[in-house]
Design a protein around this motif. Sequence first.
Motif, PDB file in Angstrom:
ATOM      1  N   ALA A   1       0.830  -1.214   0.000  1.00 35.57           N
ATOM      2  CA  ALA A   1       0.000   0.000   0.000  1.00 35.57           C
ATOM      3  C   ALA A   1       0.861   1.260   0.000  1.00 35.57           C
ATOM      4  O   ALA A   1       0.534   2.239  -0.673  1.00 35.57           O
ATOM      5  CB  ALA A   1      -0.930  -0.020   1.207  1.00 35.57           C
ATOM      6  N   ALA A   2       1.969   1.240   0.734  1.00 32.28           N
ATOM      7  CA  ALA A   2       2.848   2.415   0.780  1.00 32.28           C
ATOM      8  C   ALA A   2       3.423   2.717  -0.603  1.00 32.28           C
ATOM      9  O   ALA A   2       3.469   3.877  -1.036  1.00 32.28           O
ATOM     10  CB  ALA A   2       3.972   2.188   1.783  1.00 32.28           C
ATOM     11  N   ILE A   3       3.843   1.685  -1.304  1.00 34.57           N
ATOM     12  CA  ILE A   3       4.388   1.882  -2.655  1.00 34.57           C
ATOM     13  C   ILE A   3       3.294   2.378  -3.600  1.00 34.57           C
ATOM     14  O   ILE A   3       3.517   3.272  -4.415  1.00 34.57           O
ATOM     15  CB  ILE A   3       5.039   0.586  -3.164  1.00 34.57           C
ATOM     16  CG1 ILE A   3       6.302   0.289  -2.356  1.00 34.57           C
ATOM     17  CG2 ILE A   3       5.359   0.676  -4.657  1.00 34.57           C
ATOM     18  CD1 ILE A   3       6.923  -1.059  -2.632  1.00 34.57           C
ATOM     19  N   GLY A   4       2.101   1.817  -3.477  1.00 38.91           N
ATOM     20  CA  GLY A   4       0.987   2.248  -4.329  1.00 38.91           C
ATOM     21  C   GLY A   4       0.634   3.714  -4.125  1.00 38.91           C
ATOM     22  O   GLY A   4       0.454   4.457  -5.089  1.00 38.91           O
ATOM     23  N   PHE A   5       0.549   4.148  -2.875  1.00 38.13           N
ATOM     24  CA  PHE A   5       0.255   5.560  -2.598  1.00 38.13           C
ATOM     25  C   PHE A   5       1.379   6.453  -3.102  1.00 38.13           C
ATOM     26  O   PHE A   5       1.131   7.535  -3.625  1.00 38.13           O
ATOM     27  CB  PHE A   5       0.028   5.783  -1.104  1.00 38.13           C
ATOM     28  CG  PHE A   5      -1.390   5.547  -0.673  1.00 38.13           C
ATOM     29  CD1 PHE A   5      -2.368   6.488  -0.904  1.00 38.13           C
ATOM     30  CD2 PHE A   5      -1.731   4.374  -0.028  1.00 38.13           C
ATOM     31  CE1 PHE A   5      -3.673   6.270  -0.515  1.00 38.13           C
ATOM     32  CE2 PHE A   5      -3.031   4.140   0.367  1.00 38.13           C
ATOM     33  CZ  PHE A   5      -4.006   5.082   0.127  1.00 38.13           C
ATOM     34  N   ALA A   6       2.611   6.011  -2.932  1.00 38.73           N
ATOM     35  CA  ALA A   6       3.746   6.827  -3.377  1.00 38.73           C
ATOM     36  C   ALA A   6       3.754   6.983  -4.896  1.00 38.73           C
ATOM     37  O   ALA A   6       4.089   8.045  -5.406  1.00 38.73           O
ATOM     38  CB  ALA A   6       5.052   6.205  -2.905  1.00 38.73           C
ATOM     39  N   LYS A   7       3.372   5.947  -5.611  1.00 38.39           N
ATOM     40  CA  LYS A   7       3.332   6.041  -7.073  1.00 38.39           C
ATOM     41  C   LYS A   7       2.217   6.978  -7.535  1.00 38.39           C
ATOM     42  O   LYS A   7       2.371   7.690  -8.515  1.00 38.39           O
ATOM     43  CB  LYS A   7       3.135   4.652  -7.682  1.00 38.39           C
ATOM     44  CG  LYS A   7       4.385   3.817  -7.667  1.00 38.39           C
ATOM     45  CD  LYS A   7       4.144   2.507  -8.371  1.00 38.39           C
ATOM     46  CE  LYS A   7       5.414   1.700  -8.466  1.00 38.39           C
ATOM     47  NZ  LYS A   7       5.183   0.436  -9.171  1.00 38.39           N
ATOM     48  N   ARG A   8       1.094   6.968  -6.821  1.00 39.02           N
ATOM     49  CA  ARG A   8      -0.038   7.814  -7.225  1.00 39.02           C
ATOM     50  C   ARG A   8       0.107   9.256  -6.766  1.00 39.02           C
ATOM     51  O   ARG A   8      -0.226  10.183  -7.492  1.00 39.02           O
ATOM     52  CB  ARG A   8      -1.343   7.240  -6.666  1.00 39.02           C
ATOM     53  CG  ARG A   8      -1.846   6.039  -7.398  1.00 39.02           C
ATOM     54  CD  ARG A   8      -3.272   5.711  -7.000  1.00 39.02           C
ATOM     55  NE  ARG A   8      -3.468   5.534  -5.574  1.00 39.02           N
ATOM     56  CZ  ARG A   8      -3.313   4.383  -4.915  1.00 39.02           C
ATOM     57  NH1 ARG A   8      -2.939   3.314  -5.573  1.00 39.02           N
ATOM     58  NH2 ARG A   8      -3.542   4.319  -3.625  1.00 39.02           N
ATOM     59  N   LYS A   9       0.598   9.459  -5.546  1.00 39.62           N
ATOM     60  CA  LYS A   9       0.574  10.796  -4.958  1.00 39.62           C
ATOM     61  C   LYS A   9       1.938  11.443  -4.826  1.00 39.62           C
ATOM     62  O   LYS A   9       2.038  12.549  -4.313  1.00 39.62           O
ATOM     63  CB  LYS A   9      -0.074  10.733  -3.578  1.00 39.62           C
ATOM     64  CG  LYS A   9      -1.524  10.325  -3.642  1.00 39.62           C
ATOM     65  CD  LYS A   9      -2.152  10.424  -2.291  1.00 39.62           C
ATOM     66  CE  LYS A   9      -3.636  10.182  -2.377  1.00 39.62           C
ATOM     67  NZ  LYS A   9      -4.305  10.481  -1.125  1.00 39.62           N
ATOM     68  N   GLY A  10       2.977  10.768  -5.244  1.00 35.76           N
ATOM     69  CA  GLY A  10       4.306  11.348  -5.144  1.00 35.76           C
ATOM     70  C   GLY A  10       5.165  10.580  -4.164  1.00 35.76           C
ATOM     71  O   GLY A  10       4.688  10.109  -3.144  1.00 35.76           O
ATOM     72  N   ARG A  11       6.444  10.458  -4.501  1.00 34.42           N
ATOM     73  CA  ARG A  11       7.346   9.630  -3.708  1.00 34.42           C
ATOM     74  C   ARG A  11       7.895  10.430  -2.528  1.00 34.42           C
ATOM     75  O   ARG A  11       8.978  11.002  -2.576  1.00 34.42           O
ATOM     76  CB  ARG A  11       8.477   9.105  -4.597  1.00 34.42           C
ATOM     77  CG  ARG A  11       9.207   7.943  -3.969  1.00 34.42           C
ATOM     78  CD  ARG A  11      10.372   7.518  -4.802  1.00 34.42           C
ATOM     79  NE  ARG A  11      11.387   8.548  -4.769  1.00 34.42           N
ATOM     80  CZ  ARG A  11      12.043   8.981  -5.816  1.00 34.42           C
ATOM     81  NH1 ARG A  11      11.800   8.497  -6.998  1.00 34.42           N
ATOM     82  NH2 ARG A  11      12.952   9.911  -5.702  1.00 34.42           N
ATOM     83  N   ARG A  12       7.132  10.460  -1.462  1.00 37.01           N
ATOM     84  CA  ARG A  12       7.560  11.078  -0.212  1.00 37.01           C
ATOM     85  C   ARG A  12       6.715  10.494   0.911  1.00 37.01           C
ATOM     86  O   ARG A  12       5.610   9.998   0.684  1.00 37.01           O
ATOM     87  CB  ARG A  12       7.436  12.589  -0.273  1.00 37.01           C
ATOM     88  CG  ARG A  12       6.072  13.104  -0.515  1.00 37.01           C
ATOM     89  CD  ARG A  12       6.059  14.596  -0.795  1.00 37.01           C
ATOM     90  NE  ARG A  12       4.697  15.067  -0.915  1.00 37.01           N
ATOM     91  CZ  ARG A  12       3.936  14.890  -1.979  1.00 37.01           C
ATOM     92  NH1 ARG A  12       4.395  14.249  -3.022  1.00 37.01           N
ATOM     93  NH2 ARG A  12       2.706  15.340  -1.990  1.00 37.01           N
TER      94      ARG A  12
END
Length: 110
Positions: A53-64
């Motif tokens: 889930a963390a990787i998925g959110f980072a890909k959609r909303k920005g890598r931070r």
Amino acid sequence: MTPSNSNVIAFPGPVAGQGLIEPQPTPGGAALPSFDALSEEERAAYVAPIVRAAIGFAKRKGRRLDSLPPQLRVWLLALCDLGDPTALSVRAWLDGNPTIIDERTEEDRV
């Protein structure tokens, strides 16, 4: 028509027939799950949905780290506090660690 629960993600689910890992109090007062009682496969099954889930959110909303929802961020940082190598790598990736992120092109590497 898709089922009404088609976009629901289970965070972190039961591990090998158990409920969620019972939190253990730490000297700082924070309650962290105890990984001592889990086998390697059970740890991986516990960590995988959080990291996925963390990787998925980072890909959609920005890598931070700020792009993660608050509860997911708490779970990821708790895993980092426990020393989980996968969570540490994902946190370094989210923080922009240059040893993990290699933005050179394939031609530059040769």
